[in-house]
Scaffold this motif. Structure first.
Motif, PDB file in Angstrom:
ATOM      1  N   TYR A 138       8.226  55.494  75.664  1.00 21.68           N
ATOM      2  CA  TYR A 138       6.894  55.372  75.064  1.00 21.68           C
ATOM      3  C   TYR A 138       6.462  56.673  74.395  1.00 21.68           C
ATOM      4  O   TYR A 138       5.930  56.666  73.271  1.00 21.68           O
ATOM      5  CB  TYR A 138       5.883  54.957  76.125  1.00 21.68           C
ATOM      6  N   LEU A 139       6.686  57.790  75.056  1.00 14.07           N
ATOM      7  CA  LEU A 139       6.322  59.071  74.462  1.00 14.07           C
ATOM      8  C   LEU A 139       7.110  59.327  73.179  1.00 14.07           C
ATOM      9  O   LEU A 139       6.559  59.833  72.187  1.00 14.07           O
ATOM     10  CB  LEU A 139       6.538  60.203  75.472  1.00 14.07           C
ATOM     11  N   ARG A 140       8.377  58.971  73.192  1.00 16.38           N
ATOM     12  CA  ARG A 140       9.172  59.117  71.960  1.00 16.38           C
ATOM     13  C   ARG A 140       8.633  58.206  70.857  1.00 16.38           C
ATOM     14  O   ARG A 140       8.593  58.609  69.681  1.00 16.38           O
ATOM     15  CB  ARG A 140      10.650  58.803  72.244  1.00 16.38           C
ATOM     16  N   SER A 141       8.219  57.005  71.222  1.00 17.14           N
ATOM     17  CA  SER A 141       7.682  56.084  70.227  1.00 17.14           C
ATOM     18  C   SER A 141       6.376  56.602  69.641  1.00 17.14           C
ATOM     19  O   SER A 141       6.140  56.493  68.425  1.00 17.14           O
ATOM     20  CB  SER A 141       7.466  54.699  70.843  1.00 17.14           C
ATOM     21  N   LEU A 142       5.520  57.163  70.483  1.00 18.07           N
ATOM     22  CA  LEU A 142       4.269  57.740  69.974  1.00 18.07           C
ATOM     23  C   LEU A 142       4.560  58.892  69.017  1.00 18.07           C
ATOM     24  O   LEU A 142       3.924  59.009  67.956  1.00 18.07           O
ATOM     25  CB  LEU A 142       3.388  58.222  71.120  1.00 18.07           C
ATOM     26  N   ASP A 143       5.509  59.737  69.382  1.00 20.73           N
ATOM     27  CA  ASP A 143       5.871  60.852  68.495  1.00 20.73           C
ATOM     28  C   ASP A 143       6.409  60.320  67.162  1.00 20.73           C
ATOM     29  O   ASP A 143       6.105  60.867  66.093  1.00 20.73           O
ATOM     30  CB  ASP A 143       6.917  61.752  69.157  1.00 20.73           C
ATOM     31  N   ARG A 144       7.206  59.260  67.238  1.00 22.52           N
ATOM     32  CA  ARG A 144       7.765  58.690  66.010  1.00 22.52           C
ATOM     33  C   ARG A 144       6.657  58.109  65.128  1.00 22.52           C
ATOM     34  O   ARG A 144       6.652  58.293  63.907  1.00 22.52           O
ATOM     35  CB  ARG A 144       8.790  57.603  66.354  1.00 22.52           C
ATOM     36  N   LEU A 145       5.727  57.395  65.749  1.00 17.26           N
ATOM     37  CA  LEU A 145       4.626  56.826  64.973  1.00 17.26           C
ATOM     38  C   LEU A 145       3.741  57.912  64.381  1.00 17.26           C
ATOM     39  O   LEU A 145       3.260  57.789  63.245  1.00 17.26           O
ATOM     40  CB  LEU A 145       3.795  55.887  65.850  1.00 17.26           C
ATOM     41  N   ARG A 146       3.533  58.992  65.144  1.00 15.03           N
ATOM     42  CA  ARG A 146       2.719  60.105  64.632  1.00 15.03           C
ATOM     43  C   ARG A 146       3.373  60.728  63.402  1.00 15.03           C
ATOM     44  O   ARG A 146       2.706  61.004  62.386  1.00 15.03           O
ATOM     45  CB  ARG A 146       2.544  61.152  65.735  1.00 15.03           C
ATOM     46  N   ALA A 147       4.681  60.943  63.468  1.00 12.83           N
ATOM     47  CA  ALA A 147       5.395  61.509  62.327  1.00 12.83           C
ATOM     48  C   ALA A 147       5.368  60.546  61.138  1.00 12.83           C
ATOM     49  O   ALA A 147       5.183  60.971  59.988  1.00 12.83           O
ATOM     50  CB  ALA A 147       6.832  61.827  62.721  1.00 12.83           C
ATOM     51  N   ALA A 148       5.531  59.254  61.408  1.00  5.92           N
ATOM     52  CA  ALA A 148       5.509  58.267  60.332  1.00  5.92           C
ATOM     53  C   ALA A 148       4.132  58.187  59.693  1.00  5.92           C
ATOM     54  O   ALA A 148       4.015  58.093  58.462  1.00  5.92           O
ATOM     55  CB  ALA A 148       5.917  56.894  60.875  1.00  5.92           C
ATOM     56  N   ALA A 161      -5.943  58.805  65.997  1.00  8.13           N
ATOM     57  CA  ALA A 161      -5.713  57.885  67.116  1.00  8.13           C
ATOM     58  C   ALA A 161      -4.433  58.240  67.849  1.00  8.13           C
ATOM     59  O   ALA A 161      -4.396  58.263  69.092  1.00  8.13           O
ATOM     60  CB  ALA A 161      -5.648  56.451  66.595  1.00  8.13           C
ATOM     61  N   LEU A 162      -3.376  58.539  67.125  1.00  8.16           N
ATOM     62  CA  LEU A 162      -2.097  58.854  67.758  1.00  8.16           C
ATOM     63  C   LEU A 162      -2.149  60.200  68.466  1.00  8.16           C
ATOM     64  O   LEU A 162      -1.597  60.352  69.565  1.00  8.16           O
ATOM     65  CB  LEU A 162      -0.980  58.815  66.718  1.00  8.16           C
ATOM     66  N   ASP A 163      -2.806  61.168  67.878  1.00  7.70           N
ATOM     67  CA  ASP A 163      -2.985  62.452  68.570  1.00  7.70           C
ATOM     68  C   ASP A 163      -3.730  62.248  69.885  1.00  7.70           C
ATOM     69  O   ASP A 163      -3.395  62.862  70.906  1.00  7.70           O
ATOM     70  CB  ASP A 163      -3.742  63.444  67.678  1.00  7.70           C
ATOM     71  N   GLY A 164      -4.751  61.384  69.858  1.00  5.49           N
ATOM     72  CA  GLY A 164      -5.493  61.104  71.081  1.00  5.49           C
ATOM     73  C   GLY A 164      -4.639  60.430  72.130  1.00  5.49           C
ATOM     74  O   GLY A 164      -4.718  60.749  73.321  1.00  5.49           O
ATOM     75  N   TYR A 165      -3.786  59.494  71.716  1.00  3.66           N
ATOM     76  CA  TYR A 165      -2.889  58.809  72.651  1.00  3.66           C
ATOM     77  C   TYR A 165      -1.908  59.788  73.282  1.00  3.66           C
ATOM     78  O   TYR A 165      -1.662  59.756  74.500  1.00  3.66           O
ATOM     79  CB  TYR A 165      -2.124  57.712  71.907  1.00  3.66           C
ATOM     80  N   ILE A 166      -1.324  60.648  72.466  1.00  2.00           N
ATOM     81  CA  ILE A 166      -0.343  61.603  72.982  1.00  2.00           C
ATOM     82  C   ILE A 166      -1.000  62.577  73.950  1.00  2.00           C
ATOM     83  O   ILE A 166      -0.474  62.850  75.038  1.00  2.00           O
ATOM     84  CB  ILE A 166       0.332  62.342  71.811  1.00  2.00           C
ATOM     85  N   ALA A 167      -2.174  63.081  73.586  1.00  2.85           N
ATOM     86  CA  ALA A 167      -2.889  64.016  74.458  1.00  2.85           C
ATOM     87  C   ALA A 167      -3.268  63.339  75.773  1.00  2.85           C
ATOM     88  O   ALA A 167      -3.176  63.947  76.850  1.00  2.85           O
ATOM     89  CB  ALA A 167      -4.133  64.545  73.750  1.00  2.85           C
ATOM     90  N   HIS A 168      -3.693  62.083  75.694  1.00  2.00           N
ATOM     91  CA  HIS A 168      -4.085  61.363  76.915  1.00  2.00           C
ATOM     92  C   HIS A 168      -2.901  61.216  77.861  1.00  2.00           C
ATOM     93  O   HIS A 168      -3.038  61.404  79.076  1.00  2.00           O
ATOM     94  CB  HIS A 168      -4.624  59.979  76.543  1.00  2.00           C
ATOM     95  N   ARG A 169      -1.730  60.894  77.339  1.00  2.00           N
ATOM     96  CA  ARG A 169      -0.558  60.732  78.195  1.00  2.00           C
ATOM     97  C   ARG A 169      -0.192  62.051  78.868  1.00  2.00           C
ATOM     98  O   ARG A 169       0.156  62.084  80.052  1.00  2.00           O
ATOM     99  CB  ARG A 169       0.620  60.203  77.375  1.00  2.00           C
ATOM    100  N   ARG A 170      -0.249  63.132  78.131  1.00  2.00           N
ATOM    101  CA  ARG A 170       0.063  64.436  78.718  1.00  2.00           C
ATOM    102  C   ARG A 170      -0.957  64.797  79.791  1.00  2.00           C
ATOM    103  O   ARG A 170      -0.606  65.353  80.845  1.00  2.00           O
ATOM    104  CB  ARG A 170       0.093  65.500  77.619  1.00  2.00           C
TER     105      ARG A 170
END
Length: 263
Positions: free
Chosen positions: A171-181, A204-213
């Motif tokens: 999931y974290l890799r997918s979020l990173d991929r979507l953020r880059a895309a 939105a994606l930055d918020g998701y990634i930060a929330h997971r961390r």
């Protein structure tokens, strides 16, 4: 992108220039307002993404909304019932195949996977493999509208769970991929499987990634306080969350513990 429309109060009727949402009547704590069924197309042919649960009234509403337009393909972002349960019934109603990553949910000869491009009426839909919420999660990029359909990988409100058939590392890799895309493609909207359209994809994606961390840090802290079982961790980390959501939170905690304890 032109034509972004976000209704006040409900995701039903949200649309971009070539995509329209028809909301399924299955609201819950887990599905938010309900499942978003996206109709994509220009002209006489369309693709339907995630017909939703096996609800005759909803499926009939989607079919009636099409008018004389023909459904060429039904696509699934993933196989969870609230997205796929009505797919076979709807396929029979409109005489169209169902394409999905998981063969169990396909109807027809063609599967669906990362890198595929599906076309309808001159529009392209690019498939992104985004496992994590589930093992078979896919996102769909609609270049004509600079919009990404995200299924349950990114919701329009709140955060998604890591289901038993998913995994946090993926999931974290997918979020990173979507953020880059989102950055490289200049995405202008995320069209989620539940909840309203998100007009700021990078935010939105930055918020998701930060929330997971942040959640991972909170679980580490809960363990340092002596919590050992997933339920003990939920009581600390999710103390401010409605208890009706604790079973789902516990599922996510299990996924996070697996991630933290993996070699």
């Amino acid at each position: 992108m032109s034509g972004l429309h976000i209704p006040i109060g409900t995701p039903d009727g949200s649309r971009t220039e070539h995509a329209e949402n028809l909301l399924a009547p299955n609201p819950s704590a887990m599905t938010l307002d309900g499942t978003n069924t996206w109709v994509i197309g220009a002209g006489d042919e369309v693709i339907v993404v995630d017909p939703g649960p096996d609800d005759q009234a909803h499926l009939s509403r989607v079919r009636d909304r099409l008018g004389e337009r023909r459904v060429t393909t039904i696509l699934l972002t993933h196989g969870h019932f609230d997205h796929s349960g009505g797919a076979r019934r709807f396929a029979r109603m409109v005489d169209a195949p169902v394409r999905a990553l998981d063969p169990r949910h396909r109807l027809g000869d063609e599967g669906l996977g990362d890198g595929d491009v599906v076309t309808v009426g001159g529009l392209e839909i690019h498939v992104y493999g985004t496992p994590g919420h589930s093992f078979d999660s896919l996102c769909f990029w609609l270049p004509a509208d600079r919009a990404m359909l995200t299924g349950d990988t990114v919701l329009g409100r709140g955060t998604t769970i890591i289901a038993r058939d998913g995994g946090l590392a993926d999931y974290l890799r997918s979020l990173d991929r979507l953020r880059a895309a989102a950055e490289s493609l200049d995405a202008q909207a995320l069209l989620p499987g539940h909840g309203p359209v998100l007009p700021d994809p990078i935010g939105a994606l930055d918020g998701y990634i930060a929330h997971r961390r942040e959640r991972l840090d909170q679980i580490r802290a809960a363990r340092a306080q002596g919590a050992r079982t997933p339920r003990e961790i939920v009581k600390i980390v999710y103390a401010d969350v409605d208890r009706s959501l604790w079973p789902a939170a516990e599922m996510s905690v299990v996924a996070q513990l697996d991630y933290l304890d993996s070699p």
